[in-house]
Enzyme design. Structure first.
Site, PDB file in Angstrom:
ATOM      1  N   ASP A  17      -4.384   4.857 -48.453  1.00 14.63           N
ATOM      2  CA  ASP A  17      -4.183   4.676 -47.010  1.00 14.63           C
ATOM      3  C   ASP A  17      -2.938   5.431 -46.541  1.00 14.63           C
ATOM      4  O   ASP A  17      -1.965   5.547 -47.287  1.00 14.63           O
ATOM      5  CB  ASP A  17      -4.036   3.165 -46.725  1.00 14.63           C
ATOM      6  CG  ASP A  17      -4.204   2.840 -45.257  1.00 14.63           C
ATOM      7  OD1 ASP A  17      -4.680   3.712 -44.484  1.00 14.63           O
ATOM      8  OD2 ASP A  17      -3.859   1.718 -44.860  1.00 14.63           O
ATOM      9  N   HIS A  34      -5.772  14.178 -43.889  1.00 11.01           N
ATOM     10  CA  HIS A  34      -6.849  13.992 -44.873  1.00 11.01           C
ATOM     11  C   HIS A  34      -6.845  15.135 -45.901  1.00 11.01           C
ATOM     12  O   HIS A  34      -7.094  14.915 -47.080  1.00 11.01           O
ATOM     13  CB  HIS A  34      -8.206  13.894 -44.164  1.00 11.01           C
ATOM     14  CG  HIS A  34      -8.350  12.641 -43.348  1.00 11.01           C
ATOM     15  ND1 HIS A  34      -8.026  11.394 -43.842  1.00 11.01           N
ATOM     16  CD2 HIS A  34      -8.750  12.433 -42.062  1.00 11.01           C
ATOM     17  CE1 HIS A  34      -8.234  10.474 -42.907  1.00 11.01           C
ATOM     18  NE2 HIS A  34      -8.662  11.085 -41.816  1.00 11.01           N
ATOM     19  N   LEU A 128     -11.595  10.473 -68.487  1.00  9.78           N
ATOM     20  CA  LEU A 128     -11.433   9.522 -67.367  1.00  9.78           C
ATOM     21  C   LEU A 128     -12.774   9.237 -66.673  1.00  9.78           C
ATOM     22  O   LEU A 128     -13.521  10.161 -66.337  1.00  9.78           O
ATOM     23  CB  LEU A 128     -10.449  10.126 -66.355  1.00  9.78           C
ATOM     24  CG  LEU A 128     -10.170   9.261 -65.121  1.00  9.78           C
ATOM     25  CD1 LEU A 128      -9.327   8.046 -65.482  1.00  9.78           C
ATOM     26  CD2 LEU A 128      -9.464  10.082 -64.029  1.00  9.78           C
TER      27      LEU A 128
HETATM   28  C1  FPP Z   1      -7.162   6.308 -45.044  1.00  7.67           C
HETATM   29  O1  FPP Z   1      -6.103   6.852 -44.293  1.00  7.67           O
HETATM   30  C2  FPP Z   1      -7.920   7.371 -45.667  1.00  7.67           C
HETATM   31  C3  FPP Z   1      -9.264   7.609 -45.496  1.00  7.67           C
HETATM   32  C4  FPP Z   1     -10.139   6.792 -44.641  1.00  7.67           C
HETATM   33  C5  FPP Z   1      -9.914   8.749 -46.147  1.00  7.67           C
HETATM   34  C6  FPP Z   1      -9.577   8.950 -47.598  1.00  7.67           C
HETATM   35  C7  FPP Z   1      -9.851  10.334 -47.953  1.00  7.67           C
HETATM   36  C8  FPP Z   1      -9.065  11.103 -48.705  1.00  7.67           C
HETATM   37  C9  FPP Z   1      -7.860  10.609 -49.388  1.00  7.67           C
HETATM   38  C10 FPP Z   1      -9.348  12.523 -48.856  1.00  7.67           C
HETATM   39  C11 FPP Z   1     -10.387  13.013 -49.808  1.00  7.67           C
HETATM   40  C12 FPP Z   1     -10.806  12.247 -50.943  1.00  7.67           C
HETATM   41  C13 FPP Z   1     -11.844  12.635 -51.740  1.00  7.67           C
HETATM   42  C14 FPP Z   1     -12.342  11.700 -52.772  1.00  7.67           C
HETATM   43  C15 FPP Z   1     -12.513  13.946 -51.631  1.00  7.67           C
HETATM   44  P1  FPP Z   1      -6.074   6.596 -42.724  1.00  7.67           P
HETATM   45  O2  FPP Z   1      -6.744   7.727 -42.044  1.00  7.67           O
HETATM   46  O3  FPP Z   1      -6.651   5.249 -42.424  1.00  7.67           O
HETATM   47  O4  FPP Z   1      -4.541   6.611 -42.446  1.00  7.67           O
HETATM   48  P2  FPP Z   1      -3.761   5.805 -41.295  1.00  7.67           P
HETATM   49  O5  FPP Z   1      -3.877   4.337 -41.626  1.00  7.67           O
HETATM   50  O6  FPP Z   1      -2.362   6.300 -41.457  1.00  7.67           O
HETATM   51  O7  FPP Z   1      -4.390   6.189 -39.993  1.00  7.67           O
END
Ligand code: FPP
Length: 246
Positions: A17, A34, A128
């Site tokens: 997150d 992202h 892994l």
């Molecule tokens: C949460 O941060 C993150 C996500 C909903 C997306 C997770 C994706 C990745 C880490 C990138 C790619 C991963 C793979 C497996 C290819 P948020 O957007 O909710 O952050 P915020 O709370 O600060 O808004």
């Protein structure tokens, strides 16, 4: 365990997150967050391989994330697709086996097809065990297991009394892995957010304010040190666990 042996988690589950806030702090679009989050994901997968972690399960897209603006959902889908195409050879090089859990039928056919290809290409790798939770929800997982067992009862193949925790565990996702020993959530929130609800019953929970794009192997090492300091009792007393008298 001998005194000098440091307890290590065999299975780590992570909620990644903080991508959006990381981008906002830099005056950049959420997409940049992202993208940076993806680079961290790649680094942490490699770090877990180096640290001899057996299994790593990452929450990449929850069943609730569809509620985000369409542009962000589209962007995440593009990122997943590009990541799968570009990373699968690297996963093979590093002996990583990748699998996906969640309701993948909701994704575009080309993304589903890349997921299937990545799973097939890496299925014999012995390093892994990487699982990516996509369109996943812990409640969905439990309901799904209940539905499978109900169908067996309905067809007369299963007695209701035969349903116990062990049997139920065989019908949720990740049934062939040990349950996570360590849960990590970055980004400051102290919630499970419908992740692996069945599996986290006795998992050690580690929360950090560090935003996912800033989570490095040093941060991972701090989480491992936290885990090493925990006494896992699974309902027993501390004395029972250590074998000392009260
Ligand atoms: C949460 O941060 C993150 C996500 C909903 C997306 C997770 C994706 C990745 C880490 C990138 C790619 C991963 C793979 C497996 C290819 P948020 O957007 O909710 O952050 P915020 O709370 O600060 O808004």
């Amino acid at each position: 365990m001998c005194a000098s042996e440091i307890a290590r988690p065999r299975h780590i589950a992570i909620i990644m997150d903080g991508n959006g806030r990381w981008a906002k702090q830099r005056g950049r679009p959420r997409a940049a967050g992202h993208q940076a989050g993806f680079r961290t994901t790649r680094d942490i997968v490699e770090a877990c391989g180096r640290q001899q972690i057996e299994a790593l399960t990452l929450f990449a897209f929850s069943s609730e994330n569809w509620k985000r603006p369409q542009t962000e959902v589209g962007l995440l889908m593009d990122l997943f697709l590009r990541a799968l195409k570009s990373e699968v050879s690297k996963l093979c090089e590093n002996n990583v086996r990748i699998r996906f859990i969640g309701e993948r039928s909701a994704f575009q056919p080309k993304l589903q097809s890349e997921m299937n290809t990545a799973e097939k290409l890496t299925q014999d790798n012995t390093g892994l065990k990487l699982t990516i939770a996509v369109n996943y929800g812990g409640r969905w997982d439990i309901v799904n297991a209940a539905r499978q067992l109900a169908a067996q009862v309905h067809s007369g193949d299963l007695e209701p009394d035969a349903i116990d925790i062990d049997l139920f565990s065989q019908h949720v996702s990740l049934a062939d892995l040990i349950e996570p020993d360590l849960f990590i959530r970055t980004g400051g929130e102290k919630r499970i957010s419908n992740y692996l609800l069945w599996h986290l019953a006795y998992t050690e929970l580690y929360f950090t304010d560090v935003l996912w794009p800033d989570f490095t192997e040093v941060e991972l090492t701090s989480a491992l040190a936290f885990y090493a300091g925990r006494q896992r009792r699974f309902g027993q007393t501390g004395e029972q666990v250590t074998g000392t008298n009260a």
